[in-house]
Design a protein around this motif. Sequence first.
Motif, short mmCIF file in Angstrom:
data_model
loop_
_atom_site.label_atom_id
_atom_site.label_comp_id
_atom_site.label_asym_id
_atom_site.label_seq_id
_atom_site.Cartn_x
_atom_site.Cartn_y
_atom_site.Cartn_z
N HIS A 23 -6.01 -5.01 1.72
CA HIS A 23 -7.47 -4.95 1.54
C HIS A 23 -7.83 -4.26 0.23
O HIS A 23 -8.63 -4.76 -0.55
CB HIS A 23 -8.09 -4.20 2.73
CG HIS A 23 -9.54 -3.91 2.60
ND1 HIS A 23 -10.51 -4.83 2.87
CD2 HIS A 23 -10.19 -2.78 2.19
CE1 HIS A 23 -11.70 -4.30 2.65
NE2 HIS A 23 -11.54 -3.06 2.24
N HIS A 65 -2.23 -3.94 6.27
CA HIS A 65 -3.50 -4.67 6.14
C HIS A 65 -4.45 -3.90 5.22
O HIS A 65 -5.18 -4.50 4.43
CB HIS A 65 -4.17 -4.85 7.50
CG HIS A 65 -3.30 -5.52 8.51
ND1 HIS A 65 -3.01 -4.97 9.73
CD2 HIS A 65 -2.63 -6.69 8.47
CE1 HIS A 65 -2.21 -5.76 10.40
NE2 HIS A 65 -1.96 -6.82 9.66
N SER A 66 -4.44 -2.59 5.36
CA SER A 66 -5.30 -1.76 4.53
C SER A 66 -4.82 -1.81 3.07
O SER A 66 -5.64 -1.87 2.14
CB SER A 66 -5.28 -0.32 5.06
OG SER A 66 -6.05 0.51 4.24
N THR A 75 -10.60 3.09 8.58
CA THR A 75 -9.37 3.53 9.27
C THR A 75 -9.54 4.97 9.75
O THR A 75 -8.70 5.47 10.49
CB THR A 75 -8.15 3.48 8.34
OG1 THR A 75 -8.38 4.40 7.27
CG2 THR A 75 -7.93 2.09 7.79
N GLU A 90 -6.08 0.98 14.19
CA GLU A 90 -7.02 -0.05 13.72
C GLU A 90 -7.65 -0.80 14.90
O GLU A 90 -8.82 -1.15 14.86
CB GLU A 90 -6.31 -1.04 12.80
CG GLU A 90 -6.13 -0.49 11.40
CD GLU A 90 -5.51 -1.50 10.45
OE1 GLU A 90 -4.99 -1.04 9.43
OE2 GLU A 90 -5.52 -2.71 10.74
N THR A 124 -9.90 -1.15 6.16
CA THR A 124 -9.00 -2.28 6.35
C THR A 124 -9.84 -3.50 6.68
O THR A 124 -11.01 -3.36 7.06
CB THR A 124 -7.97 -2.00 7.46
OG1 THR A 124 -7.01 -3.06 7.49
CG2 THR A 124 -8.63 -1.90 8.83
N VAL A 172 -1.59 4.38 6.27
CA VAL A 172 -2.39 3.21 6.66
C VAL A 172 -1.50 1.99 6.90
O VAL A 172 -0.34 1.96 6.49
CB VAL A 172 -3.46 2.86 5.59
CG1 VAL A 172 -4.50 3.96 5.50
CG2 VAL A 172 -2.83 2.56 4.24
#
Lengths: 453, 226
Positions: B167, B163-164, B143, A69, B21, B160
């Motif tokens: 989201h 955070h994803s 991502t 990320e 994300t 992932v």
Amino acid sequence: MEPMKQPTRDSNRGAPEIPSDQPETSSRVVPLRPERRKLPRSWETPPAPVPPPHLDDYQAIVGAAEIEELRFLARELQGKTVKMVSSTAVGGGVAEMLNRLVPLLSELEVATHWDVITGGNDFFEVTKAFHNALHGSDYELTRQAQEIFLMYNEQNRQRMQFPEDVVVIHDPQPAALIRARQGKSRWAWRCHIDLSNPHPQVWGFLRPFIEQYDAAIFSSQSFARQLPIPQYLVYPCIDPLSEKNRELEDSAVQKVCDEFGINRRRPIVTQVSRFDRLKDPVGVVQAFKLARKYVDCQLVLAGGGASDDPEGATVLKEVQEAAGNDPDIIILDLPPWCALEINALQRASTLVVQKSIKEGFGLTVTEALWKGKPTIAGAVGGIPNQIVHKLTGVLVHSVEGCAYQVRYLLTHPEFAAQLGRNGHEHVKENFLMTTNVRRWLLLIQILLRGAQA
Amino acid sequence: MTSATVPTLQRTPAKPFYFNTSAHLLRITRQRANTLSELLDALRECPDDSIFQHTFRTLQEHHFLREGFSNDFAHWALSACNEPSLAERLASVDVREFTSVPELRDRFIQILEKYLQRNLEAARRRADETFYFCASDTVVVPTGIVAHTMHEFAEGLRRVSVHSIHHHFIEARLRLKLMSNDFSQWLHEDVGLTETARALNRIDIYTATLEDVRGQIVRVVERALT
């Protein structure tokens, strides 16, 4: 006047690590019980600098997805340039953080340069006084002090160039460099100090410069001021791969405990901080003595600052007097390069205390939480951002409250362990270097969006 | 209905699922409160981004807690104002029941107004700590993980970051304006797995960590694959 060496990326990678809460002092161990206090060899000289880690080194700690990320976030910024400006390249929390942040941003192809301003002793005397005044100390701002401040800022403005897309000025010392701003570049002022109660004259002098920036960045909500520019919150962070925070073999922890005469078979309560009244070490001794009426434990007070700071020496004496001849109170005055020893002491601890009366962010709390230690801390400064009461640690407001929590946590190990686990996760999510990189990438994006608008 | 006859493994989703994300930066706003009465005033005036920050976002920041944390207003009412009854009511506000921030703001205002009408002294009592309103500036980033099949979807869910997951699973309802989430919407609309989509919507986010939630989502999706 000797100009300070300007760090390059290579020099950043090899910069020595300085413990964040301890000023540079010569070392000594308080000889309370000399027969149990041998001077460890590791103290005698600072260790060789360790090159800072690369992004992939953090993968084992935060996971591949987090690192990926960061790469995606950075993609938008590739080709952009950033300049960080601070007042020193070595020593203190700002330099320590920049030593890690700058190489990581550059590794993400966000070309980041770090420049250090130069100045004579007169400049740094003025800025030291400003620093204390912004923390709330008494000070008389003279015309001469203002002229010295402006003169050195002007000298640096003429010497330096600012072709970068984003310029970040750290702390008040170089704040007037904003006058060098040209074109579409975006400028942010990163304030690392507590501005919740600043000296009105000094803040009144600096404020017109700060208002010219595009954004200000603070370490805690409570440090922010009423300003006409956006103010962002970027928490300080710790590096999980640094000497002070990396995982240690149990044998290394044992070795340090043996060197200091600490018995790991009995509960250990530790406070790590310089000998400063604002850290209330005497209060910690009092709390320990109250708690020990009911529970068996040892107290370790590990800090520095007593050797070259007259006030530190006075506080150390007060702590020794409060401790008396108690064999279970171990007071250590450590030099600033003892990161490994601090790491080991924190890891050996059953509980960690940070009973501060006033605090910046409190990175020693972050360090303890990262090591999964149940932590008891004063509800001041940035500590409540880290300790959610009874969930990631416990907050206290008095000696008695601290003593009670020591007793409670030592007698309720399952609850204490849960606090430790939660505290570790809290740091992993919010206060690690990787999260710091993420916040900087975001901030740079947001600043540049403003430039486009 | 083809969904009843075609095995899940062989289904080709109408559209792939793109895992994104969101990254957030905290902005410090002008609002602050030292009493519950000031909290009420600030709740009326603060930007929507502040309500989002102190509810949806704070849940993400504390995603590792299984119990005892719901939103910043409830936490402050308890820890700084010592008002457990009010804190309990504020904590009971479930962000999944709201598809817009203004609705969520109104709910907090209603709870606080009602409580302060009955507890006049509590309104003016000074809190132990100031409540500083922050707001969240958000950047959505891909991502790079795309699911063209259910297998790839399950694999993406495992890969992932949390955070994803936040989201797509929690913040999504503010974008969708639906009592749903991105995963369920995709499963329902593009894969035709309506029951699986419903099962995901029943996962409790307040009694589990976000990692636990991820695990539950993966299990539900894997069940659909077998």
